[in-house]
Structures are given as structure tokens and as C-alpha cells.
Design a protein around this motif. Structure first.
Motif, PDB file in Angstrom:
ATOM      1  N   ALA A   1     -20.444 -11.794 -42.668  1.00 42.25           N
ATOM      2  CA  ALA A   1     -20.016 -10.399 -42.582  1.00 42.25           C
ATOM      3  C   ALA A   1     -20.878  -9.518 -43.487  1.00 42.25           C
ATOM      4  CB  ALA A   1     -18.539 -10.265 -42.953  1.00 42.25           C
ATOM      5  N   ILE A   2     -21.156  -9.997 -44.684  1.00 41.90           N
ATOM      6  CA  ILE A   2     -22.008  -9.233 -45.607  1.00 41.90           C
ATOM      7  C   ILE A   2     -23.410  -9.088 -45.029  1.00 41.90           C
ATOM      8  CG2 ILE A   2     -23.113  -9.278 -47.880  1.00 41.90           C
ATOM      9  CD1 ILE A   2     -20.485 -10.617 -48.906  1.00 41.90           C
ATOM     10  N   GLN A   3     -23.934 -10.138 -44.447  1.00 39.15           N
ATOM     11  CA  GLN A   3     -25.270 -10.068 -43.848  1.00 39.15           C
ATOM     12  C   GLN A   3     -25.300  -9.085 -42.679  1.00 39.15           C
ATOM     13  OE1 GLN A   3     -25.669 -14.298 -43.183  1.00 39.15           O
ATOM     14  NE2 GLN A   3     -26.842 -14.591 -45.070  1.00 39.15           N
ATOM     15  N   ALA A   4     -24.235  -9.028 -41.892  1.00 40.20           N
ATOM     16  CA  ALA A   4     -24.170  -8.067 -40.780  1.00 40.20           C
ATOM     17  C   ALA A   4     -24.115  -6.635 -41.311  1.00 40.20           C
ATOM     18  CB  ALA A   4     -22.960  -8.357 -39.897  1.00 40.20           C
ATOM     19  N   ILE A   5     -23.335  -6.423 -42.352  1.00 41.05           N
ATOM     20  CA  ILE A   5     -23.262  -5.096 -42.981  1.00 41.05           C
ATOM     21  C   ILE A   5     -24.634  -4.718 -43.532  1.00 41.05           C
ATOM     22  CG2 ILE A   5     -22.308  -3.823 -44.955  1.00 41.05           C
ATOM     23  CD1 ILE A   5     -19.701  -5.530 -44.470  1.00 41.05           C
ATOM     24  N   GLU A   6     -25.259  -5.658 -44.183  1.00 42.70           N
ATOM     25  CA  GLU A   6     -26.594  -5.420 -44.740  1.00 42.70           C
ATOM     26  C   GLU A   6     -27.590  -5.035 -43.647  1.00 42.70           C
ATOM     27  OE1 GLU A   6     -29.922  -8.130 -46.958  1.00 42.70           O
ATOM     28  OE2 GLU A   6     -27.814  -8.488 -47.456  1.00 42.70           O
ATOM     29  N   GLN A   7     -27.551  -5.729 -42.519  1.00 37.17           N
ATOM     30  CA  GLN A   7     -28.462  -5.426 -41.407  1.00 37.17           C
ATOM     31  C   GLN A   7     -28.225  -4.005 -40.896  1.00 37.17           C
ATOM     32  OE1 GLN A   7     -31.089  -7.146 -40.383  1.00 37.17           O
ATOM     33  NE2 GLN A   7     -31.561  -5.455 -39.001  1.00 37.17           N
ATOM     34  N   THR A   8     -26.969  -3.621 -40.765  1.00 37.03           N
ATOM     35  CA  THR A   8     -26.645  -2.253 -40.339  1.00 37.03           C
ATOM     36  C   THR A   8     -27.195  -1.241 -41.341  1.00 37.03           C
ATOM     37  OG1 THR A   8     -24.664  -3.012 -39.199  1.00 37.03           O
ATOM     38  CG2 THR A   8     -24.754  -0.672 -39.765  1.00 37.03           C
ATOM     39  N   CYS A   9     -27.065  -1.548 -42.620  1.00 34.71           N
ATOM     40  CA  CYS A   9     -27.582  -0.647 -43.650  1.00 34.71           C
ATOM     41  C   CYS A   9     -29.095  -0.523 -43.587  1.00 34.71           C
ATOM     42  CB  CYS A   9     -27.150  -1.136 -45.037  1.00 34.71           C
ATOM     43  SG  CYS A   9     -25.389  -0.952 -45.364  1.00 34.71           S
ATOM     44  N   VAL A  10     -29.766  -1.632 -43.381  1.00 30.09           N
ATOM     45  CA  VAL A  10     -31.233  -1.618 -43.261  1.00 30.09           C
ATOM     46  C   VAL A  10     -31.650  -0.777 -42.055  1.00 30.09           C
ATOM     47  CG1 VAL A  10     -33.256  -3.057 -42.750  1.00 30.09           C
ATOM     48  CG2 VAL A  10     -31.610  -3.777 -44.500  1.00 30.09           C
ATOM     49  N   GLU A  11     -30.959  -0.963 -40.927  1.00 30.64           N
ATOM     50  CA  GLU A  11     -31.280  -0.197 -39.712  1.00 30.64           C
ATOM     51  C   GLU A  11     -31.092   1.301 -39.921  1.00 30.64           C
ATOM     52  OE1 GLU A  11     -28.697  -2.014 -36.844  1.00 30.64           O
ATOM     53  OE2 GLU A  11     -29.943  -3.824 -36.715  1.00 30.64           O
ATOM     54  N   ARG A  12     -30.187   1.662 -40.826  1.00 30.17           N
ATOM     55  CA  ARG A  12     -29.929   3.083 -41.103  1.00 30.17           C
ATOM     56  C   ARG A  12     -30.690   3.595 -42.323  1.00 30.17           C
ATOM     57  NH1 ARG A  12     -23.810   4.153 -39.054  1.00 30.17           N
ATOM     58  NH2 ARG A  12     -23.996   2.866 -37.210  1.00 30.17           N
ATOM     59  N   ASN A  13     -31.613   2.782 -42.803  1.00 30.71           N
ATOM     60  CA  ASN A  13     -32.492   3.137 -43.920  1.00 30.71           C
ATOM     61  C   ASN A  13     -31.741   3.412 -45.224  1.00 30.71           C
ATOM     62  OD1 ASN A  13     -34.908   2.892 -42.427  1.00 30.71           O
ATOM     63  ND2 ASN A  13     -34.525   4.901 -41.527  1.00 30.71           N
ATOM     64  N   PHE A  14     -30.640   2.722 -45.436  1.00 32.44           N
ATOM     65  CA  PHE A  14     -29.947   2.822 -46.721  1.00 32.44           C
ATOM     66  C   PHE A  14     -30.737   2.040 -47.756  1.00 32.44           C
ATOM     67  CE2 PHE A  14     -25.285   3.693 -45.276  1.00 32.44           C
ATOM     68  CZ  PHE A  14     -25.720   4.769 -44.543  1.00 32.44           C
ATOM     69  N   GLU A  15     -30.689   2.507 -48.992  1.00 33.87           N
ATOM     70  CA  GLU A  15     -31.458   1.863 -50.044  1.00 33.87           C
ATOM     71  C   GLU A  15     -30.696   0.756 -50.761  1.00 33.87           C
ATOM     72  OE1 GLU A  15     -33.099   4.764 -52.696  1.00 33.87           O
ATOM     73  OE2 GLU A  15     -34.122   5.819 -51.073  1.00 33.87           O
ATOM     74  N   ARG A  16     -29.369   0.804 -50.719  1.00 31.59           N
ATOM     75  CA  ARG A  16     -28.601  -0.184 -51.474  1.00 31.59           C
ATOM     76  C   ARG A  16     -27.165  -0.275 -50.970  1.00 31.59           C
ATOM     77  NH1 ARG A  16     -30.270   3.740 -54.314  1.00 31.59           N
ATOM     78  NH2 ARG A  16     -28.905   5.447 -54.729  1.00 31.59           N
TER      79      ARG A  16
END
Length: 155
Positions: A81-96
Motif C-alpha cells: 500500500a505504501i509503495q502504491a501511494i509512493e508511485q501515485t506521489c511520484v506520478e504527481r511530482n510530489f517531492e516527499r
């Protein structure tokens, strides 16, 4: 996560936390358009096995709640679940990604460290303790962050 899911979400929440979120907390997150997820058992699609709530910001996401039903722990579900959230964040160009965790929750601290979160601070007396403890007792939170900057640059 939708309002219809809240009965099952609250069962998992209350079986998992010293001071569980209330229905109103989840309703506020749903109406605020946070990223509200339920995790389901692939073999039993109507069985909720966990939930996550993420508050998106400008350059960061704040993981507010991630809870796995006790019967489904230690199966790698929270990590996925954390990895999926992280992937979504990366796709949206979040920094952290930021989060807080009870200082006494050693299993969660270990999980977060294993997926690259680092401690960046302590929030004193952040979490309320249940009424079984002394009145108004509180527990510190460990503030953790995972920088996604390197992942963003690799894409």
C-alpha cells in the motif's frame, strides 16, 4: 473509500489502535477529497482488509492513516500500500511523503524505515492515550519523511 465502507473500516480501526479514528474523522477526509483507500482481499472482494488516508499537498503528501486488519498483518500488505501511494506521489511530482507514528509502535517504525522513511523530528505529546492510562496522558510521535526527489529524477 466511500461512506458505505465506514462500518467495516471502523471495525478494523477500533481493533487496531489505542485511540482509533471516529467516523467523523473519515467523513471529513472523504468530503475533503483526500486520497481515501480501502484495501480488499482479492479472493473475497467484499472483505475489507485495511484502509489508508493520504492528504495531498502542494509538493508533498501526508500519510494520515494506514491500518491493516489484525488477521492480515505481516503479509506485506502495508508495504504494498505504501509503495502504491509512493508511485501515485511520484506520478504527481510530489517531492516527499510525511507521516507521524507513535513512538511505541515499533512494528510500524520498522516498516517505515524498511521502505526508506527517515526520522526528521518528534512531536511532543502528539497522541492521546486511552482513558485506561492516567488522565490527559499523551505519547510522542516520531515524524518521518521519505524524499521522492531521486525517484522523480529517475523517471
Amino acid at each position: 473509500m466511500q461512506e458505505d465502507d465506514l462500518e467495516q473500516v471502523l471495525l478494523t480501526e477500533t481493533s487496531s489502535h489505542l485511540t482509533p479514528w471516529k467516523e467523523l474523522n473519515f467523513l471529513d477526509c472523504i468530503t475533503s477529497n483526500y486520497w481515501n483507500y480501502v484495501l480488499v482481499d482479492c479472493n473475497a472482494p467484499f472483505t475489507l482488509i485495511g484502509h489508508c488516508v493520504v492528504m495531498p499537498g502542494f509538493e508533498e503528501a501526508h500519510l494520515l492513516n494506514i491500518t491493516i486488519h489484525p488477521d492480515y498483518r505481516r503479509l506485506g500488505i502495508a508495504k504494498k500500500a505504501i509503495q502504491a501511494i509512493e508511485q501515485t506521489c511520484v506520478e504527481r511530482n510530489f517531492e516527499r511523503i510525511l507521516l507521524e507514528v507513535r513512538q511505541s509502535n515499533l512494528d510500524a517504525l520498522s516498516l517505515y524505515q524498511s521502505v526508506g522513511f527517515k526520522q526528521i523530528g518528534i512531536r511532543k505529546a502528539y497522541y492521546q492515550l486511552p482513558l485506561t492510562h492516567q488522565e490527559n496522558a499523551r505519547e510522542d510521535a516520531v515524524v518521518m519523511q521519505k524524499s521522492l526527489y531521486t525517484e522523480i529524477n529517475q523517471l
